[in-house]
Write a protein that holds these residues in place. Structure first.
Motif, PDB file in Angstrom:
ATOM      1  N   SER A   1       0.926  -1.383   0.076  1.00 15.10           N
ATOM      2  CA  SER A   1       0.050   0.086  -0.003  1.00 15.10           C
ATOM      3  C   SER A   1       0.781   1.232  -0.102  1.00 15.10           C
ATOM      4  O   SER A   1       0.166   2.397   0.105  1.00 15.10           O
ATOM      5  N   GLY A   2       2.295   1.059  -0.083  1.00 14.19           N
ATOM      6  CA  GLY A   2       3.098   2.339  -0.139  1.00 14.19           C
ATOM      7  C   GLY A   2       2.859   3.378  -1.286  1.00 14.19           C
ATOM      8  O   GLY A   2       3.187   4.505  -1.109  1.00 14.19           O
ATOM      9  N   ASP A   3       2.299   3.038  -2.255  1.00 16.63           N
ATOM     10  CA  ASP A   3       1.916   3.887  -3.404  1.00 16.63           C
ATOM     11  C   ASP A   3       0.641   4.327  -3.357  1.00 16.63           C
ATOM     12  O   ASP A   3       0.241   4.976  -4.270  1.00 16.63           O
ATOM     13  N   SER A   4      -0.153   4.077  -2.428  1.00 18.67           N
ATOM     14  CA  SER A   4      -1.569   4.521  -2.482  1.00 18.67           C
ATOM     15  C   SER A   4      -2.193   4.999  -1.181  1.00 18.67           C
ATOM     16  O   SER A   4      -3.056   4.601  -0.483  1.00 18.67           O
ATOM     17  N   VAL A   5      -1.312   5.828  -0.378  1.00 15.43           N
ATOM     18  CA  VAL A   5      -1.504   6.568   0.836  1.00 15.43           C
ATOM     19  C   VAL A   5      -2.607   7.967   0.581  1.00 15.43           C
ATOM     20  O   VAL A   5      -3.032   8.288   1.610  1.00 15.43           O
ATOM     21  N   SER A   6      -2.546   8.059  -0.866  1.00 14.20           N
ATOM     22  CA  SER A   6      -3.726   9.221  -1.009  1.00 14.20           C
ATOM     23  C   SER A   6      -4.260   8.975  -2.296  1.00 14.20           C
ATOM     24  O   SER A   6      -3.980   7.982  -3.006  1.00 14.20           O
ATOM     25  N   CYS A   7      -5.523   9.555  -2.245  1.00 10.40           N
ATOM     26  CA  CYS A   7      -6.323   9.357  -3.563  1.00 10.40           C
ATOM     27  C   CYS A   7      -5.646   9.822  -4.739  1.00 10.40           C
ATOM     28  O   CYS A   7      -5.168  11.048  -4.810  1.00 10.40           O
ATOM     29  N   PRO A   8      -5.716   9.034  -5.916  1.00 10.36           N
ATOM     30  CA  PRO A   8      -4.931   9.518  -6.904  1.00 10.36           C
ATOM     31  C   PRO A   8      -5.567  10.606  -7.877  1.00 10.36           C
ATOM     32  O   PRO A   8      -4.905  11.237  -8.774  1.00 10.36           O
ATOM     33  N   ARG A   9      -6.841  11.132  -7.461  1.00 13.31           N
ATOM     34  CA  ARG A   9      -7.725  11.955  -8.084  1.00 13.31           C
ATOM     35  C   ARG A   9      -7.698  13.271  -7.618  1.00 13.31           C
ATOM     36  O   ARG A   9      -7.907  14.359  -7.831  1.00 13.31           O
ATOM     37  N   THR A  10      -7.757  13.404  -5.838  1.00 16.47           N
ATOM     38  CA  THR A  10      -7.587  14.386  -5.180  1.00 16.47           C
ATOM     39  C   THR A  10      -6.472  14.724  -4.347  1.00 16.47           C
ATOM     40  O   THR A  10      -6.341  15.821  -3.929  1.00 16.47           O
ATOM     41  N   GLY A  11      -5.675  13.582  -4.133  1.00 19.95           N
ATOM     42  CA  GLY A  11      -4.475  13.650  -3.264  1.00 19.95           C
ATOM     43  C   GLY A  11      -4.707  13.884  -1.558  1.00 19.95           C
ATOM     44  O   GLY A  11      -4.111  13.903  -1.045  1.00 19.95           O
TER      45      GLY A  11
ATOM     46  N   PRO B   1      -5.906  11.837   1.748  1.00 21.81           N
ATOM     47  CA  PRO B   1      -5.427  10.661   2.367  1.00 21.81           C
ATOM     48  C   PRO B   1      -6.494   9.590   2.192  1.00 21.81           C
ATOM     49  O   PRO B   1      -7.737   9.625   2.068  1.00 21.81           O
ATOM     50  N   ILE B   2      -6.164   8.148   2.155  1.00 24.43           N
ATOM     51  CA  ILE B   2      -6.736   6.839   2.173  1.00 24.43           C
ATOM     52  C   ILE B   2      -6.617   6.505   3.399  1.00 24.43           C
ATOM     53  O   ILE B   2      -5.858   6.416   3.968  1.00 24.43           O
ATOM     54  N   SER B   3      -7.989   6.490   4.083  1.00 27.52           N
ATOM     55  CA  SER B   3      -7.772   5.565   5.432  1.00 27.52           C
ATOM     56  C   SER B   3      -8.220   4.215   5.151  1.00 27.52           C
ATOM     57  O   SER B   3      -8.982   3.823   4.167  1.00 27.52           O
ATOM     58  N   ARG B   4      -7.982   3.246   6.068  1.00 26.25           N
ATOM     59  CA  ARG B   4      -7.971   1.641   5.711  1.00 26.25           C
ATOM     60  C   ARG B   4      -8.417   1.273   7.181  1.00 26.25           C
ATOM     61  O   ARG B   4      -7.900   1.464   8.156  1.00 26.25           O
ATOM     62  N   THR B   5      -9.454   0.403   7.313  1.00 24.77           N
ATOM     63  CA  THR B   5      -9.907  -0.361   8.307  1.00 24.77           C
ATOM     64  C   THR B   5     -10.065  -1.831   7.949  1.00 24.77           C
ATOM     65  O   THR B   5     -10.108  -2.069   6.748  1.00 24.77           O
ATOM     66  N   VAL B   6     -10.240  -2.743   9.008  1.00 27.45           N
ATOM     67  CA  VAL B   6     -10.299  -4.089   8.767  1.00 27.45           C
ATOM     68  C   VAL B   6     -11.561  -4.365   9.415  1.00 27.45           C
ATOM     69  O   VAL B   6     -11.790  -4.348  10.543  1.00 27.45           O
ATOM     70  N   ASP B   7     -12.466  -5.049   8.495  1.00 22.90           N
ATOM     71  CA  ASP B   7     -13.935  -5.527   8.740  1.00 22.90           C
ATOM     72  C   ASP B   7     -13.767  -6.795   9.533  1.00 22.90           C
ATOM     73  O   ASP B   7     -12.925  -7.384   9.740  1.00 22.90           O
TER      74      ASP B   7
ATOM     75  N   ARG C   1     -10.857  -2.632   4.217  1.00 26.76           N
ATOM     76  CA  ARG C   1     -11.838  -1.416   3.778  1.00 26.76           C
ATOM     77  C   ARG C   1     -10.932  -0.405   3.505  1.00 26.76           C
ATOM     78  O   ARG C   1     -10.331   0.170   4.596  1.00 26.76           O
ATOM     79  N   TRP C   2     -10.920   0.381   2.383  1.00 26.31           N
ATOM     80  CA  TRP C   2     -10.307   1.705   2.273  1.00 26.31           C
ATOM     81  C   TRP C   2     -11.366   2.772   1.839  1.00 26.31           C
ATOM     82  O   TRP C   2     -12.318   2.334   0.948  1.00 26.31           O
ATOM     83  N   ARG C   3     -11.008   3.962   2.097  1.00 30.84           N
ATOM     84  CA  ARG C   3     -11.918   5.065   1.609  1.00 30.84           C
ATOM     85  C   ARG C   3     -10.952   6.362   1.708  1.00 30.84           C
ATOM     86  O   ARG C   3     -10.032   6.508   2.665  1.00 30.84           O
ATOM     87  N   SER C   4     -11.483   7.337   0.818  1.00 28.43           N
ATOM     88  CA  SER C   4     -10.766   8.614   0.891  1.00 28.43           C
ATOM     89  C   SER C   4     -11.524   9.443   2.121  1.00 28.43           C
ATOM     90  O   SER C   4     -12.629   9.170   2.124  1.00 28.43           O
TER      91      SER C   4
ATOM     92  N   ARG D   1     -13.607   1.746  -1.471  1.00 25.32           N
ATOM     93  CA  ARG D   1     -13.582   0.126  -2.031  1.00 25.32           C
ATOM     94  C   ARG D   1     -14.826  -0.248  -2.441  1.00 25.32           C
ATOM     95  O   ARG D   1     -16.041  -0.210  -1.604  1.00 25.32           O
ATOM     96  N   PRO D   2     -15.250  -0.819  -3.682  1.00 26.63           N
ATOM     97  CA  PRO D   2     -16.394  -1.205  -4.223  1.00 26.63           C
ATOM     98  C   PRO D   2     -16.588  -2.700  -3.388  1.00 26.63           C
ATOM     99  O   PRO D   2     -15.827  -3.296  -3.135  1.00 26.63           O
ATOM    100  N   GLU D   3     -17.886  -2.962  -3.309  1.00 31.32           N
ATOM    101  CA  GLU D   3     -18.056  -4.271  -2.911  1.00 31.32           C
ATOM    102  C   GLU D   3     -17.847  -5.462  -4.157  1.00 31.32           C
ATOM    103  O   GLU D   3     -18.302  -5.105  -5.235  1.00 31.32           O
ATOM    104  N   PRO D   4     -16.988  -6.181  -3.820  1.00 31.00           N
ATOM    105  CA  PRO D   4     -16.453  -7.317  -4.871  1.00 31.00           C
ATOM    106  C   PRO D   4     -17.737  -8.170  -5.457  1.00 31.00           C
ATOM    107  O   PRO D   4     -18.501  -8.735  -4.766  1.00 31.00           O
TER     108      PRO D   4
END
Length: 449
Positions: free
Chosen positions: A207-217, A219-225, A231-234, A246-249
């Motif tokens: 996840s080292g290259d996705s700490v921020s949203c590529p569209r807005t810059g 931060p991306i937050s991550r939680t474990v369900d 689960r991640w979200r901007s 993160r979309p539902e798979p």
């Protein structure tokens, strides 16, 4: 953003569209160049054949793709393995043309399509930089988007620029179903706006290259369900007000099985190691099913893939069962290091710095090398000195031996793990073949898994 399966058209009995006279001449010249390369021992001929063909007819790829139903596979890591799995899964419905040797730029793709003019299906591995142009020429039915992370900076460039190019490239292919890894922030951004997406929870441990949203810059937050899924979200919405999360798979895997739409679930035991390859298999199955394959048959087909151009193979080298693994960038190295059996008798790490690898090896410092206590470690390859410095700073006792084959022979007799980057892996394969070494016995192979 929506998720739906692509319709499943029946295969036509009609052959692919006939080539122009110029195209036929280009294909003939390609085959001659390929043959000459092979008989002279210079290589498989995949690249030179395509280069000759494209010089004679720059529009040949589009001609060769016309009349076929094609799937493209792209991303930073896992392209060759996923393409091999997709080829196996699609082969349950009919013959498939594919660039099985991993020649994933224009020339290699043209060579592969030239070599098999009759197959109505094509599974094509594509370099990330070449994907928009290849998609324009092939008009694919499916595009498999695996992952995006930092790679050869001297060739590929900055990762956000690759994301933007891929996003524009797939947006220009509205007929294609995208089979996208929803665990990867960058890939999700590539596919987020498309009308036809199959989301696959294929994993994204790097996840080292996705700490921020590529569209807005932002931060991306991550939680474990509760299921253990990340689960991640901007932390901020997109400019149009939508949430970027993160979309539902539609497809996902666990340690035992693969799960998909309409309640489909099947045990899945792969012949090749690694959690990442379970994700690759899920995306291959999802793409094959979208193109008409039976889900259960597709799963059985990917289970049978045990060798990808020599990767994951085990070779007997003077009484040493050498298990060969390939890694090309920090994310790939981190995944491959997790596949290494630390109870092995020896470990050879081989690094070159040729054009195919990227001559800038600063990425070595991004790899979290771990201690291999009790294992004989050898730093090898053309850039063994650079690797030796990195291993020293990681606190790993090792021996420097630039020749990978010699390094394997210097290991104690028994099981040896071999991890090499692209040209080091290629050159070692040639040296093994020239020395006449063959597959290790079945017991040694089973112990390596």
């Amino acid at each position: 953003m929506s998720s739906r399966a692509h319709p499943r058209p029946a295969l036509s009995d009609a052959p692919p569209t006939a080539l122009t006279a110029r195209g036929r001449a280009a294909v003939a010249a390609s085959r001659l160049a390929t043959w000459a390369s092979r008989v002279s021992g210079r290589g498989s001929g995949g690249m030179i054949g395509g280069l000759v063909a494209l010089k004679l007819d720059p529009g040949l790829m589009a001609q060769l793709a016309t009349g076929r139903r094609s799937a493209l596979v792209t991303g930073t890591n896992g392209k060759s393995t996923t393409t091999r799995m997709l080829t196996a899964a699609l082969a349950t419905t009919g013959p498939v043309a594919s660039n099985a040797n991993g020649d994933n730029m224009d020339a290699g793709i043209v060579s592969a399509l030239s070599a098999d003019r009759t197959a109505r299906l094509a599974a094509i591995e594509v370099d990330e930089l070449h994907t928009p142009a290849v998609a324009e020429n092939t008009r694919p039915e499916a595009i498999v988007l695996l992952n995006l992370s930092r790679d050869q900076l001297d060739r590929v460039g900055e990762i956000n620029s690759i994301e933007r190019r891929l996003r524009a490239g797939v947006a220009a292919q509205p007929q294609a179903t995208l089979v996208a890894n929803c665990d990867d922030v960058m890939i999700t951004s590539v596919a987020y706006d498309n009308p036809s997406v199959l989301w696959v929870a294929a994993g994204a441990p790097w996840s080292g290259d996705s700490v921020s949203c590529p569209r807005t810059g932002e931060p991306i937050s991550r939680t474990v369900d509760g299921t253990g899924a990340v689960r991640w979200r901007s932390t901020a919405p997109l400019p149009d007000g939508r949430e970027f999360a993160r979309p539902e798979p539609d497809w996902w895997v666990d340690d035992e099985a693969i799960h998909g739409p309409d309640g489909f679930s099947a045990p899945m035991r792969l012949a090749i190691p690694g959690r990442a390859n379970r994700g690759n298999a899920a995306q291959a199955v999802a793409a094959a099913v979208a193109m008409g394959a039976d889900p259960a048959a597709a799963v059985r087909a990917v289970e049978g893939v045990d060798d990808v151009a020599g990767r994951y193979s085990t070779v007997d080298v003077d009484g040493r069962a050498a298990h060969l693994l390939l890694a090309k960038n920090p994310a790939g190295w981190q995944e491959a290091l997790g596949m290494i059996d630390t109870s092995a008798d020896g470990l050879v790490i081989a690094v070159n710095g040729q054009t195919g690898d990227g001559v800038d090896l600063s990425w070595l410092w991004d790899v979290r090398f771990e201690s291999f206590e009790g294992v004989s470690v050898y730093a090898s390859g053309e850039r063994a000195a650079d690797l030796s410095v990195r291993l020293t700073y990681a606190g790993i006792d090792h021996v420097r031996e630039p020749d990978p084959l010699a390094a394997i022979r210097r290991c104690p007799a028994g099981r040896v793990e071999v991890l090499a980057n692209y040209t080091a892996f290629r050159d070692l394969g040639r040296a093994i073949a020239a020395a006449g070494f063959g597959p290790a016995n079945s017991d040694a192979k089973e112990q390596q898994r």
